[in-house]
Design an enzyme around this catalytic site. Structure first.
Site, PDB file in Angstrom:
ATOM      1  N   PHE A  20       0.868  -1.300  -0.039  1.00 44.58           N
ATOM      2  CA  PHE A  20       0.081  -0.092  -0.026  1.00 44.58           C
ATOM      3  C   PHE A  20       0.924   1.207   0.030  1.00 44.58           C
ATOM      4  CE2 PHE A  20      -2.720   3.271   2.369  1.00 44.58           C
ATOM      5  CZ  PHE A  20      -3.663   3.367   1.666  1.00 44.58           C
ATOM      6  N   ASP A  57       6.488  -3.160   8.630  1.00 42.81           N
ATOM      7  CA  ASP A  57       5.120  -2.613   8.481  1.00 42.81           C
ATOM      8  C   ASP A  57       4.287  -4.003   8.627  1.00 42.81           C
ATOM      9  OD1 ASP A  57       2.866  -1.862   7.350  1.00 42.81           O
ATOM     10  OD2 ASP A  57       3.496  -0.769   5.699  1.00 42.81           O
ATOM     11  N   HIS A 103      -0.635  -5.864   7.832  1.00 47.85           N
ATOM     12  CA  HIS A 103      -1.474  -7.053   7.517  1.00 47.85           C
ATOM     13  C   HIS A 103      -0.976  -8.204   8.395  1.00 47.85           C
ATOM     14  CE1 HIS A 103      -1.385  -6.267   2.758  1.00 47.85           C
ATOM     15  NE2 HIS A 103      -1.463  -5.063   3.552  1.00 47.85           N
ATOM     16  N   GLN A 152      -7.413   0.039  10.463  1.00 45.09           N
ATOM     17  CA  GLN A 152      -8.348   0.444   9.417  1.00 45.09           C
ATOM     18  C   GLN A 152      -9.496  -0.726   9.049  1.00 45.09           C
ATOM     19  OE1 GLN A 152      -7.895  -0.702   5.917  1.00 45.09           O
ATOM     20  NE2 GLN A 152      -9.497   0.510   5.111  1.00 45.09           N
ATOM     21  N   LYS A 160      -8.619  -4.379   7.839  1.00 47.49           N
ATOM     22  CA  LYS A 160      -7.365  -5.073   8.311  1.00 47.49           C
ATOM     23  C   LYS A 160      -7.996  -6.197   9.321  1.00 47.49           C
ATOM     24  CE  LYS A 160      -4.979  -2.568   6.051  1.00 47.49           C
ATOM     25  NZ  LYS A 160      -3.948  -1.654   6.063  1.00 47.49           N
ATOM     26  N   ARG A 202       4.268  16.727  24.073  1.00 47.08           N
ATOM     27  CA  ARG A 202       4.207  16.303  25.638  1.00 47.08           C
ATOM     28  C   ARG A 202       5.186  15.350  25.959  1.00 47.08           C
ATOM     29  NH1 ARG A 202      -1.655  17.051  24.700  1.00 47.08           N
ATOM     30  NH2 ARG A 202      -2.041  19.296  25.047  1.00 47.08           N
ATOM     31  N   TYR A 211       0.256  21.861  28.948  1.00 45.11           N
ATOM     32  CA  TYR A 211       0.825  22.871  27.955  1.00 45.11           C
ATOM     33  C   TYR A 211       2.485  22.934  28.085  1.00 45.11           C
ATOM     34  CZ  TYR A 211      -3.903  24.503  27.164  1.00 45.11           C
ATOM     35  OH  TYR A 211      -5.117  24.460  26.418  1.00 45.11           O
ATOM     36  N   ARG A 231      -3.786  11.238  18.666  1.00 42.06           N
ATOM     37  CA  ARG A 231      -4.310  10.239  19.611  1.00 42.06           C
ATOM     38  C   ARG A 231      -5.490   9.263  19.138  1.00 42.06           C
ATOM     39  NH1 ARG A 231      -3.686  15.262  22.581  1.00 42.06           N
ATOM     40  NH2 ARG A 231      -5.960  15.331  22.331  1.00 42.06           N
TER      41      ARG A 231
HETATM   42  C1  LIG Z   1      -3.336  -0.443   5.292  1.00 42.06           C
HETATM   43  C2  LIG Z   1      -1.912  -0.349   5.364  1.00 42.06           C
HETATM   44  C3  LIG Z   1      -1.179   0.710   5.913  1.00 42.06           C
HETATM   45  C4  LIG Z   1      -1.814   2.061   6.392  1.00 42.06           C
HETATM   46  O1  LIG Z   1      -2.816   1.896   7.182  1.00 42.06           O
HETATM   47  P1  LIG Z   1      -3.905   2.982   7.528  1.00 42.06           P
HETATM   48  O2  LIG Z   1      -4.427   2.746   8.782  1.00 42.06           O
HETATM   49  O3  LIG Z   1      -4.912   2.643   6.422  1.00 42.06           O
HETATM   50  O4  LIG Z   1      -3.279   4.283   7.547  1.00 42.06           O
HETATM   51  C5  LIG Z   1       0.209   0.500   5.650  1.00 42.06           C
HETATM   52  N1  LIG Z   1       0.702  -0.474   5.297  1.00 42.06           N
HETATM   53  C6  LIG Z   1       0.019  -1.415   4.485  1.00 42.06           C
HETATM   54  C7  LIG Z   1       0.870  -2.413   3.934  1.00 42.06           C
HETATM   55  C8  LIG Z   1      -1.185  -1.290   4.619  1.00 42.06           C
HETATM   56  O5  LIG Z   1      -2.013  -2.381   3.982  1.00 42.06           O
END
Ligand SMILES: *Cc1c(COP(=O)(O)O)cnc(C)c1O
Length: 410
Positions: free
Chosen positions: A102, A173, A176, A199, A202, A231, A238, A248
């Site tokens: 992605f 990353d 997945h 997301q 997922k 922070r 602050y 967040r």
């Molecule tokens: C979904 C995805 C992301 C990003 O995630 P979001 O929550 O949509 O920003 C990053 N890397 C891979 C491989 C993804 O499939």
């Protein structure tokens, strides 16, 4: 003969579907509904009143992954960005990424004012090829982002070995990869930091959301601060020490995710078992080759079940058309990315916002043959929620493919 032709008529031509079951996603019950309703009723909808729920989810997720720390944030792109910046990348540093992923894997590198460098994937796993990574290393390389594509672990031993030899940071990353394992360790918990997305598509979702896990206390403190407008943990509201932002998670997302996390192990186990079974079933079909397992992934969580399609065994039917027919038969599937990432306009027609990328870097010259072939001809994805079905459903998926093959051969 006539009878057989009628039952064998393709769904796209008005025949019966090979798969009639629906595969719901997300999966929830009253526990999720009540958890969110409780937050609504107690009126503590945001920071700083409600840190408890968010921290409880972070602790549960860190414990699940077997890491010391977890920092939640708004999504799995921001989590990559937090990890990159905390790892100390500087403007113009090169970060090695795969082209079959992605966009966020590469675009967050640009957002961090660094240069994405594409290294090709392996033909049998679609994961970053460690030899291609080594060829892509230059004196400016600072980090590697291996993507555990589809939920299958990258060859982390080889990648960590390169990182040691060339003094590079490794950010996994694992968008997945929730719950999947490499040599008995959870994905995301192996490199310097591991990034997750929650997301809606997922394997663990709260609608949106993200997380970075790490064992490094310095990375943890910095990511925690960057996520919370600079922070310091335990500091004054602050008082700001770092150029961060408000990234967040909300307590409604946190309690929803905490409930969903309780379901993850059982779901991961089911997808893994179904994937192994589907591998057996598809092995017998000419022109269909599931991606290879056996590079150290002890649990594959099948965010996607991917097989390679060979049109020559299907009368030359294009991959796009094959996927249309398969979807019409009721198999939740997709043709995947249309192009390797470097073909996106972001790279081909680079605009002024990519000012950190030197003029001499020319993405029109990048060509990763394995990723090209995966996108154009080969890769077919079956989506994760379909992998939560039964063994009978897996048999129906295989039968749908055989049905299409019979039809094109008639
Ligand atoms: C979904 C995805 C992301 C990003 O995630 P979001 O929550 O949509 O920003 C990053 N890397 C891979 C491989 C993804 O499939």
């Amino acid at each position: 003969m006539i009878q057989e032709r009628i039952t064998d008529r393709l769904a796209i031509e008005g025949g019966d579907k090979a798969v009639t079951k629906q595969f719901p996603w997300p999966i929830y019950d009253e526990r999720e509904v009540e958890a969110v309703a409780d937050i609504i009723r107690n009126g503590k909808w945001g920071n700083p009143d409600c840190l408890g729920e968010v921290e409880a989810f972070e602790q549960a997720f860190a414990a699940y992954c077997g890491t010391r720390y977890a920092v939640s944030c708004v999504n799995g792109s921001v989590s990559l960005r937090l990890a990159l910046i905390a790892c100390g990348v500087r403007p113009g540093d090169e970060v090695i990424v795969p082209p079959y992923t992605f966009i966020a894997t590469a675009s967050t590198v640009i957002e961090a004012n660094c240069v994405p460098v594409f290294a090709d994937i392996e033909p049998d796993t679609y994961n970053l090829d460690p030899e291609a990574v080594e060829r892509a290393i230059t004196p400016r390389t600072r980090a590697i982002i291996p993507v555990h594509f589809a939920g299958q672990a990258c060859r982390m031993d080889a990648i960590l070995d390169l990182a040691r030899r060339y003094n590079l940071r490794v950010i996994e990353d694992a968008a997945h990869g929730h719950g999947a394992e490499y040599r008995g360790r959870k994905l995301g918990a192996i490199g310097d930091a591991g990034s997750f997305s929650f997301q809606s598509s997922k394997n663990l979702t709260g609608g949106e959301g993200g997380m970075v896990v790490t064992n490094d206390p310095d990375l943890y403190r910095l990511m925690h601060s960057l996520r919370n407008v600079g922070r310091l943990e335990g500091g004054q509201w602050y008082d700001h020490f770092n150029p961060g932002c408000n990234y967040r998670l909300t307590p409604m997302q946190a309690v929803l995710l905490s409930e969903q996390l309780k379901r993850l192990d059982e779901q991961t186990h089911r997808r893994n078992e179904n994937g192994l079974y589907l591998n057996e079933l598809l092995a017998g079909i000419e022109g269909i080759t599931p991606l290879t397992r056996g590079h150290g992934e002890t649990v594959h969580c099948y965010h996607l079940y991917i097989f390679r399609y060979d049109a020559s065994a299907f009368g030359g039917l294009s991959k796009t058309r094959f996927v249309e027919l398969l979807a019409a038969e009721g198999v939740p599937c997709f043709r995947g990315y249309p192009h390797p990432l470097y073909r996106q306009p972001l790279f081909q027609n680079r605009n002024w916002m990519c000012y950190a990328i030197p003029e001499m870097v020319d993405y029109t010259e990048v060509y990763c043959p394995v990723a090209e072939k995966a996108c154009r001809d080969e890769a077919v994805w079956i989506l994760q929620h379909a992998m939560l079905g039964t063994r009978t459903d897996m048999e129906a998926f295989a039968e749908a493919i055989r049905k299409i093959q019979r039809a094109v051969r008639r």
